[in-house]
Motif scaffolding. Sequence first.
Motif, PDB file in Angstrom:
ATOM      1  N   PHE A 196       1.011  -1.362  -0.223  1.00  0.00           N
ATOM      2  CA  PHE A 196       0.006  -0.030   0.047  1.00  0.00           C
ATOM      3  C   PHE A 196       0.720   1.344  -0.127  1.00  0.00           C
ATOM      4  O   PHE A 196       0.601   2.338  -0.654  1.00  0.00           O
ATOM      5  N   ALA A 197       2.003   1.185   0.861  1.00  0.00           N
ATOM      6  CA  ALA A 197       2.783   2.169   0.840  1.00  0.00           C
ATOM      7  C   ALA A 197       3.460   2.857  -0.601  1.00  0.00           C
ATOM      8  O   ALA A 197       3.733   3.936  -0.825  1.00  0.00           O
ATOM      9  N   VAL A 198       3.841   1.833  -1.269  1.00  0.00           N
ATOM     10  CA  VAL A 198       4.576   2.023  -2.615  1.00  0.00           C
ATOM     11  C   VAL A 198       3.479   1.963  -3.770  1.00  0.00           C
ATOM     12  O   VAL A 198       3.734   1.837  -4.946  1.00  0.00           O
ATOM     13  N   GLN A 199       2.173   1.724  -3.434  1.00  0.00           N
ATOM     14  CA  GLN A 199       1.125   1.573  -4.480  1.00  0.00           C
ATOM     15  C   GLN A 199       1.322   0.348  -5.372  1.00  0.00           C
ATOM     16  O   GLN A 199       1.530   0.583  -6.572  1.00  0.00           O
ATOM     17  N   ASP A 200       1.493  -0.699  -5.007  1.00  0.00           N
ATOM     18  CA  ASP A 200       1.744  -1.905  -5.697  1.00  0.00           C
ATOM     19  C   ASP A 200       0.673  -2.895  -5.620  1.00  0.00           C
ATOM     20  O   ASP A 200       0.341  -3.912  -5.231  1.00  0.00           O
ATOM     21  N   ALA A 201      -0.383  -2.324  -6.756  1.00  0.00           N
ATOM     22  CA  ALA A 201      -1.449  -3.062  -6.654  1.00  0.00           C
ATOM     23  C   ALA A 201      -1.352  -4.647  -7.129  1.00  0.00           C
ATOM     24  O   ALA A 201      -2.217  -5.299  -6.890  1.00  0.00           O
ATOM     25  N   ALA A 202      -0.654  -4.735  -8.111  1.00  0.00           N
ATOM     26  CA  ALA A 202      -0.333  -6.226  -8.528  1.00  0.00           C
ATOM     27  C   ALA A 202       0.096  -7.053  -7.474  1.00  0.00           C
ATOM     28  O   ALA A 202      -0.666  -8.288  -7.339  1.00  0.00           O
ATOM     29  N   TYR A 203       0.890  -6.862  -6.518  1.00  0.00           N
ATOM     30  CA  TYR A 203       1.165  -7.578  -5.215  1.00  0.00           C
ATOM     31  C   TYR A 203      -0.007  -7.799  -4.378  1.00  0.00           C
ATOM     32  O   TYR A 203      -0.444  -8.794  -3.826  1.00  0.00           O
ATOM     33  N   LEU A 204      -0.705  -6.733  -4.193  1.00  0.00           N
ATOM     34  CA  LEU A 204      -1.876  -6.692  -3.448  1.00  0.00           C
ATOM     35  C   LEU A 204      -2.913  -7.692  -4.012  1.00  0.00           C
ATOM     36  O   LEU A 204      -3.583  -8.344  -3.296  1.00  0.00           O
ATOM     37  N   LEU A 205      -3.217  -7.613  -5.125  1.00  0.00           N
ATOM     38  CA  LEU A 205      -4.099  -8.477  -5.801  1.00  0.00           C
ATOM     39  C   LEU A 205      -3.837  -9.775  -5.742  1.00  0.00           C
ATOM     40  O   LEU A 205      -4.442 -10.744  -5.500  1.00  0.00           O
TER      41      LEU A 205
ATOM     42  N   ASP B 299     -11.928 -15.131  -3.218  1.00  0.00           N
ATOM     43  CA  ASP B 299     -13.080 -14.993  -2.702  1.00  0.00           C
ATOM     44  C   ASP B 299     -13.564 -13.765  -2.410  1.00  0.00           C
ATOM     45  O   ASP B 299     -14.698 -13.258  -2.483  1.00  0.00           O
ATOM     46  N   THR B 300     -12.668 -12.975  -1.907  1.00  0.00           N
ATOM     47  CA  THR B 300     -12.909 -11.731  -1.450  1.00  0.00           C
ATOM     48  C   THR B 300     -12.044 -10.413  -2.329  1.00  0.00           C
ATOM     49  O   THR B 300     -12.236  -9.341  -1.898  1.00  0.00           O
ATOM     50  N   ARG B 301     -11.311 -10.866  -3.218  1.00  0.00           N
ATOM     51  CA  ARG B 301     -10.444  -9.926  -3.947  1.00  0.00           C
ATOM     52  C   ARG B 301     -11.281  -8.882  -4.935  1.00  0.00           C
ATOM     53  O   ARG B 301     -12.292  -9.508  -5.555  1.00  0.00           O
ATOM     54  N   PRO B 302     -11.116  -7.724  -4.963  1.00  0.00           N
ATOM     55  CA  PRO B 302     -11.750  -6.652  -5.684  1.00  0.00           C
ATOM     56  C   PRO B 302     -11.273  -6.959  -7.045  1.00  0.00           C
ATOM     57  O   PRO B 302     -10.133  -7.692  -7.467  1.00  0.00           O
ATOM     58  N   ASP B 303     -11.695  -6.194  -8.049  1.00  0.00           N
ATOM     59  CA  ASP B 303     -11.450  -6.274  -9.298  1.00  0.00           C
ATOM     60  C   ASP B 303     -10.042  -5.654  -9.636  1.00  0.00           C
ATOM     61  O   ASP B 303      -9.243  -5.650 -10.274  1.00  0.00           O
ATOM     62  N   GLU B 304      -9.746  -4.216  -8.671  1.00  0.00           N
ATOM     63  CA  GLU B 304      -8.877  -3.570  -8.918  1.00  0.00           C
ATOM     64  C   GLU B 304      -8.522  -2.981  -7.264  1.00  0.00           C
ATOM     65  O   GLU B 304      -9.521  -2.777  -6.472  1.00  0.00           O
ATOM     66  N   VAL B 305      -7.561  -2.202  -7.310  1.00  0.00           N
ATOM     67  CA  VAL B 305      -7.072  -1.445  -5.968  1.00  0.00           C
ATOM     68  C   VAL B 305      -6.942  -0.034  -6.665  1.00  0.00           C
ATOM     69  O   VAL B 305      -6.267   0.077  -7.410  1.00  0.00           O
ATOM     70  N   ASP B 306      -7.746   0.669  -6.064  1.00  0.00           N
ATOM     71  CA  ASP B 306      -7.493   2.454  -6.292  1.00  0.00           C
ATOM     72  C   ASP B 306      -6.857   3.025  -5.081  1.00  0.00           C
ATOM     73  O   ASP B 306      -7.384   2.897  -4.023  1.00  0.00           O
ATOM     74  N   PHE B 307      -5.929   3.625  -5.542  1.00  0.00           N
ATOM     75  CA  PHE B 307      -5.119   4.399  -4.808  1.00  0.00           C
ATOM     76  C   PHE B 307      -5.472   5.807  -4.482  1.00  0.00           C
ATOM     77  O   PHE B 307      -5.401   6.575  -5.708  1.00  0.00           O
TER      78      PHE B 307
END
Length: 143
Positions: free
Chosen positions: A57-66, A72-80
């Motif tokens: 989250f601190a470095v805004q690495d959406a790929a790692y977060l996803l 079952d609970t993962r969103p389609d994307e992470v918006d920062f």
Amino acid sequence: MSRRRSAPRATTPRLLPSSPCPCGLPAAYGDCCGRLHRGQAAATTAESLMRSRFSAFAVQDAAYLLRTWHPDTRPDEVDFDPTLRWTRLEVLSTTEGGAFHAEGTVAFRAHWTEGREEGVLAEHSRFVRYEGAWVYLDALSLD
């Protein structure tokens, strides 16, 4: 962490490999969470996954977060939010989440700034093993 907002994409903050790791452990980012973000290592405990996700989250690495979110609970994307900065992590407690466990929890406080405003997100996150790897399942707010 579940604090997400829809906002225009900003330039992704980057850390040098020699920068202190955002997760709070006494190691350089490149030797700590950066290895997990690059796929060179996997989280061995629920707490290490929690710390690496905070750093993501601190470095805004959406790929790692996803990639580390249960399907079952993962969103389609992470918006920062481009004005939000995650500044410090306090791990308060953990239950299970070790090498011989299938699930674990981590209670934490994640500190942030947004302009001149400061705040804390308190959460009790649940992690499970999925296809052999630790993944984030969901969370309960501690606020």
